[in-house]
Design a protein around this motif. Structure first.
Motif, PDB file in Angstrom:
ATOM      1  N   VAL A   5       5.656 -26.533  -7.941  1.00  0.00           N
ATOM      2  CA  VAL A   5       6.030 -25.913  -6.663  1.00  0.00           C
ATOM      3  C   VAL A   5       4.872 -25.836  -5.679  1.00  0.00           C
ATOM      4  N   LYS A   6       3.681 -26.247  -6.096  1.00  0.00           N
ATOM      5  CA  LYS A   6       2.521 -26.182  -5.193  1.00  0.00           C
ATOM      6  C   LYS A   6       2.788 -26.991  -3.929  1.00  0.00           C
ATOM      7  N   GLY A   7       2.446 -26.387  -2.803  1.00  0.00           N
ATOM      8  CA  GLY A   7       2.665 -27.052  -1.527  1.00  0.00           C
ATOM      9  C   GLY A   7       4.061 -26.863  -0.964  1.00  0.00           C
ATOM     10  N   ARG A   8       4.971 -26.316  -1.755  1.00  0.00           N
ATOM     11  CA  ARG A   8       6.350 -26.112  -1.284  1.00  0.00           C
ATOM     12  C   ARG A   8       6.724 -24.623  -1.233  1.00  0.00           C
ATOM     13  N   PHE A   9       6.186 -23.842  -2.158  1.00  0.00           N
ATOM     14  CA  PHE A   9       6.519 -22.419  -2.259  1.00  0.00           C
ATOM     15  C   PHE A   9       5.311 -21.574  -1.874  1.00  0.00           C
ATOM     16  N   THR A  10       5.594 -20.406  -1.307  1.00  0.00           N
ATOM     17  CA  THR A  10       4.550 -19.450  -0.949  1.00  0.00           C
ATOM     18  C   THR A  10       4.964 -18.046  -1.372  1.00  0.00           C
ATOM     19  N   ILE A  11       4.117 -17.410  -2.158  1.00  0.00           N
ATOM     20  CA  ILE A  11       4.370 -16.031  -2.571  1.00  0.00           C
ATOM     21  C   ILE A  11       3.539 -15.095  -1.702  1.00  0.00           C
ATOM     22  N   SER A  12       4.118 -13.942  -1.378  1.00  0.00           N
ATOM     23  CA  SER A  12       3.392 -12.949  -0.587  1.00  0.00           C
ATOM     24  C   SER A  12       3.875 -11.562  -0.990  1.00  0.00           C
ATOM     25  N   ARG A  13       3.112 -10.554  -0.593  1.00  0.00           N
ATOM     26  CA  ARG A  13       3.491  -9.180  -0.919  1.00  0.00           C
ATOM     27  C   ARG A  13       3.205  -8.265   0.258  1.00  0.00           C
ATOM     28  N   ASP A  14       4.005  -7.201   0.348  1.00  0.00           N
ATOM     29  CA  ASP A  14       3.830  -6.164   1.352  1.00  0.00           C
ATOM     30  C   ASP A  14       3.710  -4.842   0.602  1.00  0.00           C
ATOM     31  N   ASN A  15       2.489  -4.382   0.412  1.00  0.00           N
ATOM     32  CA  ASN A  15       2.275  -3.174  -0.379  1.00  0.00           C
ATOM     33  C   ASN A  15       2.808  -1.920   0.311  1.00  0.00           C
ATOM     34  N   ALA A  16       2.891  -1.947   1.627  1.00  0.00           N
ATOM     35  CA  ALA A  16       3.415  -0.788   2.351  1.00  0.00           C
ATOM     36  C   ALA A  16       4.910  -0.609   2.116  1.00  0.00           C
ATOM     37  N   LYS A  17       5.610  -1.714   1.850  1.00  0.00           N
ATOM     38  CA  LYS A  17       7.069  -1.666   1.666  1.00  0.00           C
ATOM     39  C   LYS A  17       7.500  -1.903   0.232  1.00  0.00           C
ATOM     40  N   ASN A  18       6.544  -2.102  -0.667  1.00  0.00           N
ATOM     41  CA  ASN A  18       6.854  -2.394  -2.082  1.00  0.00           C
ATOM     42  C   ASN A  18       7.747  -3.628  -2.219  1.00  0.00           C
ATOM     43  N   LEU A  19       7.396  -4.675  -1.503  1.00  0.00           N
ATOM     44  CA  LEU A  19       8.178  -5.900  -1.512  1.00  0.00           C
ATOM     45  C   LEU A  19       7.303  -7.100  -1.838  1.00  0.00           C
ATOM     46  N   GLN A  50      12.658  -0.024 -11.080  1.00  0.00           N
ATOM     47  CA  GLN A  50      13.681  -0.979 -10.661  1.00  0.00           C
ATOM     48  C   GLN A  50      13.046  -2.103  -9.861  1.00  0.00           C
ATOM     49  N   LEU A  51      13.453  -3.319 -10.194  1.00  0.00           N
ATOM     50  CA  LEU A  51      13.100  -4.499  -9.413  1.00  0.00           C
ATOM     51  C   LEU A  51      14.414  -5.157  -9.008  1.00  0.00           C
ATOM     52  N   VAL A  52      14.627  -5.294  -7.710  1.00  0.00           N
ATOM     53  CA  VAL A  52      15.901  -5.815  -7.223  1.00  0.00           C
ATOM     54  C   VAL A  52      15.638  -7.046  -6.368  1.00  0.00           C
ATOM     55  N   GLU A  53      16.137  -8.176  -6.867  1.00  0.00           N
ATOM     56  CA  GLU A  53      15.951  -9.442  -6.149  1.00  0.00           C
ATOM     57  C   GLU A  53      17.103  -9.688  -5.186  1.00  0.00           C
ATOM     58  N   ILE A  81       7.208   2.387  -9.547  1.00  0.00           N
ATOM     59  CA  ILE A  81       5.868   1.993  -9.993  1.00  0.00           C
ATOM     60  C   ILE A  81       4.875   2.153  -8.840  1.00  0.00           C
ATOM     61  N   ILE A  82       3.595   2.222  -9.216  1.00  0.00           N
ATOM     62  CA  ILE A  82       2.544   2.179  -8.189  1.00  0.00           C
ATOM     63  C   ILE A  82       2.360   0.707  -7.858  1.00  0.00           C
ATOM     64  N   PHE A  83       3.137   0.256  -6.911  1.00  0.00           N
ATOM     65  CA  PHE A  83       3.317  -1.172  -6.651  1.00  0.00           C
ATOM     66  C   PHE A  83       1.997  -1.907  -6.443  1.00  0.00           C
ATOM     67  N   SER A  84       1.093  -1.296  -5.694  1.00  0.00           N
ATOM     68  CA  SER A  84      -0.108  -2.009  -5.252  1.00  0.00           C
ATOM     69  C   SER A  84      -1.022  -2.429  -6.394  1.00  0.00           C
ATOM     70  N   ILE A  85      -0.902  -1.807  -7.574  1.00  0.00           N
ATOM     71  CA  ILE A  85      -1.821  -2.129  -8.664  1.00  0.00           C
ATOM     72  C   ILE A  85      -1.243  -3.150  -9.639  1.00  0.00           C
ATOM     73  N   TYR A  86      -0.026  -3.576  -9.397  1.00  0.00           N
ATOM     74  CA  TYR A  86       0.626  -4.525 -10.300  1.00  0.00           C
ATOM     75  C   TYR A  86       0.428  -5.968  -9.857  1.00  0.00           C
ATOM     76  N   VAL A  87       0.321  -6.851 -10.840  1.00  0.00           N
ATOM     77  CA  VAL A  87       0.491  -8.274 -10.599  1.00  0.00           C
ATOM     78  C   VAL A  87       1.991  -8.518 -10.478  1.00  0.00           C
ATOM     79  N   MET A  88       2.382  -9.118  -9.371  1.00  0.00           N
ATOM     80  CA  MET A  88       3.805  -9.393  -9.139  1.00  0.00           C
ATOM     81  C   MET A  88       4.040 -10.896  -9.242  1.00  0.00           C
TER      82      MET A  88
END
Length: 119
Positions: free
Chosen positions: A63-77, A3-6, A27-34
């Motif tokens: 979107v360069k310079g305006r958007f920032t993507i990040s991930r938290d592998n501990a929380k699967n977010l 499940q992926l919930v936005e 899923i094993i979140f940490s090994i995926y490209v998100m």
């Protein structure tokens, strides 16, 4: 079951900001490209931003310079911080999880969250 919930979409004025979140399970979140993709009415789905397991990032030129993507592998977010939003950013935004193995591809999608930029 994967499940992926936005969450985090909404209506914002031009120049405003929104922060999208995507919670992953099954899923094993940490090994995926998100990634975040978007699709506007009458247009094809397009990549907005992606982040690898090693936190390398890739952005659409629009979107360069305006958007920032990040991930938290501990929380699967994953997150998409969207600043200086423009009307052309209006679209349904989808979360994606992807990885390849020798035998197959694993490609999962969320249901999407609507972002509307309008005055």
């Amino acid at each position: 079951q994967v499940q992926l919930v936005e969450s985090g979409g909404g209506l914002v004025q031009p120049g405003g900001s929104l922060r999208l979140s995507c919670a992953a399970s099954g899923i094993i979140f940490s090994i995926y490209v998100m990634g975040w993709y978007r699709q506007a009415p009458g247009k094809q789905r397009e990549l907005v931003a992606a982040i690898t397991s090693s936190r390398s990032t890739n952005y659409a030129d629009s979107v360069k310079g305006r958007f920032t993507i990040s991930r938290d592998n501990a929380k699967n977010l994953i997150y998409l911080q969207m600043d200086n939003l423009k009307p052309e950013d209006t679209a349904l935004h989808y979360c994606n999880a992807y990885r390849e193995s020798i035998k197959r591809e694993y490609d999962y999608w969320g249901q999407g969250t609507q972002v509307t930029v309008s005055s």
